[in-house]
Enzyme design. Structure first.
Site, PDB file in Angstrom:
ATOM      1  N   GLY A 175      44.444  33.608 -16.065  1.00 15.06           N
ATOM      2  CA  GLY A 175      43.120  33.684 -15.453  1.00 15.06           C
ATOM      3  C   GLY A 175      43.053  34.605 -14.259  1.00 15.06           C
ATOM      4  N   GLY A 197      50.892  28.955 -16.841  1.00 13.20           N
ATOM      5  CA  GLY A 197      50.554  30.034 -17.783  1.00 13.20           C
ATOM      6  C   GLY A 197      49.067  30.319 -17.824  1.00 13.20           C
ATOM      7  CG  ASP A 198      46.192  27.626 -19.537  1.00 11.37           C
ATOM      8  OD1 ASP A 198      45.925  28.446 -20.430  1.00 11.37           O
ATOM      9  OD2 ASP A 198      46.495  26.450 -19.748  1.00 11.37           O
ATOM     10  CB  THR A 199      46.596  29.155 -13.000  1.00 13.88           C
ATOM     11  OG1 THR A 199      48.004  28.959 -12.984  1.00 13.88           O
ATOM     12  CG2 THR A 199      45.909  27.808 -13.095  1.00 13.88           C
TER      13      THR A 199
END
Length: 179
Positions: A175, A170-172
Site C-alpha cells: 500500500g 506485506g499488505d502495508t
C-alpha cells in the site's frame, strides 16, 4: 478533508478491499487527498468486521484504514454500479484498485476504458504478483507474499512452522509503495 496538507487538491477513488489497496488510500487521505472509498453492498469492506472492537463496538482495523475517507456503496458487478463509477472517474485524479488482474477489464472499468473519458487519470493497481506474468492470476495475500519473500522464515521458532509477524507487513508495504 484536512486543511493545508500536500494532497488537498487530489480526488481519489479507492476500490480496494482488505488492506493493501485501502492502506494506499489511507496514506493519500492522511496527506489530505479527498478519498472516496467504494464498498460493495451488504457488509461493505471486510475490514468493517475484522479484529477487536473499540468502546463503540467498531472494529479497530476499520477505524484505522477507513479514517479520513468518505464511503459509497456501489455494486461494480452490475451495469448501474459500473456506470456510476465511470462518471465518478471523470472527476478523479487517481483510482486505486486491488482486485485480481483482469477484474476491472471484465467490468469494462480497465484503464483504457476510463482514460478515454479522463486521460489524466492515474490508476494504481496493487496486486501481489503484478498484472501479467506467470503468477499474475494467483491471489497475492500478505501471508503468501511474506512466505515467498522469506519474512515468515525469519519469524517464529526453530522447532515450529513459521509464524505470522504482528501486522500485515506485506499488505502495508504494498500500500505504501502504491501511494
Amino acid at each position: 478533508m484536512l486543511p493545508d496538507t500536500p494532497l488537498t487538491d487530489l480526488k481519489v477513488l479507492e476500490l480496494g478491499q482488505l488492506i493493501a489497496g485501502p492502506y494506499c488510500g489511507q496514506v493519500l487521505a492522511d496527506f489530505g487527498a479527498d478519498v472516496i472509498k467504494i464498498e460493495p453492498p451488504g457488509k461493505g469492506d471486510a475490514m468493517r468486521q475484522w479484529g477487536e472492537a473499540d468502546a463503540n463496538g467498531e472494529p479497530l482495523w476499520w477505524n484505522v484504514i477507513g479514517r479520513n475517507k468518505k464511503s459509497l456503496t456501489l455494486d461494480l458487478r452490475q451495469p448501474r454500479g459500473q456506470a456510476i463509477l465511470r462518471d465518478l472517474a471523470v472527476e478523479a485524479d487517481i483510482l486505486i484498485e486491488n482486485f485480481r488482474p483482469g477484474t476491472m477489464e471484465k467490468w469494462g472499468l480497465g484503464y483504457d476504458d476510463l482514460a478515454r473519458r479522463n486521460p489524466g487519470l492515474i490508476m494504481v493497481r496493487v496486486t501481489g504478483f503484478g498484472q501479467d506474468g506467470p503468477y499474475a492470476s494467483r491471489a497475492g495475500f500478505a501471508a503468501v507474499c511474506e512466505a515467498m519473500g522469506g519474512l515468515r522464515y525469519l519469524s517464529g521458532y526453530p522447532d515450529r512452522a513459521p509464524v505470522r509477524v504482528g501486522i500485515s507487513l506485506g499488505d502495508t508495504l504494498a500500500g505504501v509503495h502504491g501511494a
